[in-house]
Write a protein that holds these residues in place. Structure first.
Motif: not given
Ligand SMILES: [Zn+2]
Length: 596
Positions: A357-379
């Motif tokens: 879809a256009g994410l870089t591999p690092v951005e995709a990895l972020r989508a499955a790690t830090a991004a959900p933590v930031d979005a859902f405040d998982l801490g």
């Protein structure tokens, strides 16, 4: 819009858990992962050494030197040529049975549940709160919000429904009392052919406000661009599907960006809707296949019975790419175990699709790690940093350059404990089923069924459908079985008919690998009737196929390949019965056979 109080509480929790690692009487032995490329959740460290002690990450240092604080007793894992990642987070799942174990088996250490039984989610949460759960993924679960008969009520899970907008605040308060980590709202009007009841658009802001009043996020299931626009206007925090019907376009991208929402596109399941073959392709990957249970394989093989539509998938990928390019946070979510997906494995497919879809591999990895933590405040997770929970995966190769490397898992740690992956292994010694006559109903008396045959209705799942059977005589062909019943409202997928077991008992699989089709004579009222297959690969959800029967006797042959997700080597029953539409029905069947 982000509930600040909640975030503060979670940061406090992190600080406390970081402390306890050092406050113990004797320090636990450390594990050192030495000299791997490290993706921290935010950046890539080309070579770094990570020390884990107890449940937490103790240190992250550049290079290959082992810090003295790790201690002489530390167990050292050589990370050369590998990538160390935070444990993966699947931001859209539905969890039942062994789902959390299956997720961890593929390096997914946290899942966000978008609809399951509240009591089960509460039990999992209590166990997590009591201490480390090293053998399965952690779960955070949304309190589900839908209407009577709406999307979400068809899965056989008893769901409370919000049918009176005046009850919104009380209803959300009940979800909070049941332990909801966030609020998951289903806003789905169905299709022209199968409309579904859902909320009035005026109720949406009220639901969001009620969630926010408890410091909880409100995320939305939607399927159309129009609905996406409506929930964004209602102050939603996130969309947990990409819209795939209706024109998206620049306006909605701009609205999403301005509103500061995040999107969990669930490309893995949309790929099944587009019928472009992603599930079977994943199941065939030699890095994935050995770790799939038969039920997981069956799930990847299931479909929605739709024609391949590569253009639809291309449009969805382009829309996700546009959202990402505009700065909307994209989160990896599989929607497992929907058709064509499965727990754990499908996150790896989702990462690949996000790159398409256009994410870089690092951005995709972020989508499955830090991004959900930031979005859902998982801490306390989703990053590799001192004091955070030691949920980690080590993969061979450079996953920051080729995201498919995440499939080549060398090690998994959950809550600081090394997790040994389970290989399913071939099933052997199952009785082989030869082509056979299941019944010609000649021994039938007026009130009974042959051995191994039984009545089967949705009453089993809480529905109200009914069935009766009896012998009818057929010219020159002896007896046939007459099935009469009524399909009644009360269960979303109602059924009524008869079932025949292949083994000795319910859920006792045999090897029907040599069988090509289920065949029988049938006569009916010109309706479209239903047959179903039950198998280990289908779990508790049978696969259905339809057939037609009119006034004259006809021979029906249903190839086993038309039951999506069925692996005949673990089949245990077949069902023949009435249509899926409500109302009374009858059908007569005879000479039911399994044929080569
Ligand atoms: Zn879902």
């Amino acid at each position: 819009m982000k509930p600040a109080l909640l975030r503060l509480l979670r940061i406090a929790a992190v600080a406390v858990s970081g402390l306890t690692a050092f406050a113990g009487v004797a320090l636990a032995q450390a594990t050192v992962i030495q000299g791997a490329r490290v993706f921290t959740g935010d950046e890539v460290l080309p070579t770094a050494t990570v020390v884990v002690r107890g449940r937490t990450i103790e240190s992250v240092t550049l290079g290959t030197d082992i810090p003295a604080a790790a201690g002489a007793e530390a167990a050292v894992v050589d990370g050369a040529g590998m990538t160390l990642l935070p444990g993966l987070i699947d931001s859209h799942t539905h969890n039942f049975g062994p789902a959390l174990e299956q997720a961890l088996n593929f390096g997914v250490t946290t899942v966000l549940d978008m609809l399951t039984a509240e009591a089960m989610a509460a039990q999992w949460r209590r166990q997590q709160a009591a201490g480390a759960v090293p053998g399965r993924a952690d779960i955070l679960a949304g309190g589900p919000v839908t209407v009577a008969g709406g999307h979400g009520t068809q899965f056989g899970v008893a769901l409370p429904t919000l049918d009176d907008p005046e009850q919104t605040e009380a209803f959300i308060a009940d979800r909070v009392a049941a332990g909801a980590d966030f609020i998951k709202v289903i806003y789905e009007a169905g299709t022209a052919g199968r409309p579904l009841p859902t909320f009035a658009v005026s109720t949406l802001p009220r639901i969001v406000a009620a969630a926010h009043s408890h410091d909880l996020l409100a995320v939305f299931h939607i399927s159309t661009a129009e609905a996406a626009g409506e929930v964004i206007a209602a102050d939603a925090d996130g969309l947990v599907h990409m819209y795939f019907e209706g024109a998206g376009g620049a306006e909605i991208v701009e609205a999403a960006r301005e509103a500061g929402i995040f999107v969990v596109p669930t490309l893995a399941v949309l790929e099944t809707i587009a019928a472009t073959g992603g599930g079977p392709e994943l199941a065939a990957d030699p890095l994935i296949a050995p770790f799939l249970t038969p039920e997981q394989r069956g799930g990847l093989g299931r479909d929605f019975g739709r024609e391949p539509d590569p253009e639809l998938m291309a449009n969805i990928l382009a829309d996700v790419g546009a959202l990402h390019a505009s700065g909307v946070p994209i989160l990896a979510g599989s929607d497992a175990p929907n058709p064509g997906t499965t727990h754990g494995a499908s996150v790896h497919r989702e990462l690949e699709l996000l790159v398409r879809a256009g994410l870089t591999p690092v951005e995709a990895l972020r989508a499955a790690t830090a991004a959900p933590v930031d979005a859902f405040d998982l801490g306390d997770r989703g990053r590799i940093a001192p004091g955070l929970k030691a949920d980690l995966i080590l993969v061979r190769g450079d996953a920051t350059a080729d995201v498919r490397a995440t499939r080549d898992i060398a090690a998994i740690w959950k809550d600081g404990s090394r997790f040994e992956r389970t290989k399913a292994g071939p099933t052997t010694g199952r009785p082989r089923l030869e082509p056979t006559l299941l019944s010609d109903f000649e021994d039938l008396t007026a009130r009974t069924l042959p051995p191994k045959w039984s009545h089967s209705t949705d009453a089993f799942a809480g529905g109200k459908s009914t069935v009766t059977t009896g012998a009818v005589s057929r010219d020159r062909s002896g007896n046939a079985l007459r099935i009469e019943g009524e399909i009644k409202e009360g269960f979303a997928f109602p059924w009524s008919g008869v079932m025949v077991l292949l083994g000795a008992r319910f859920n006792d699989p045999v090897d029907a690998g040599g069988i090509r089709a289920l065949a029988f004579d049938a006569r009916g009222e010109g309706a479209t009737y239903q047959a179903m297959a039950f198998a280990e690969s289908l779990g508790m959800q049978p696969a259905a196929a339809s057939f037609e029967a009119g006034e004259e006797w006809v021979r029906i042959e249903i190839p086993l390949s038309s039951f999506s997700g069925l692996e005949p080597s673990g089949a245990w029953a077949f069902f023949i019965g009435g249509p899926t539409q409500l109302g009374a029905f009858w059908i007569e069947i005879d000479n039911v056979e399994l044929v080569e």
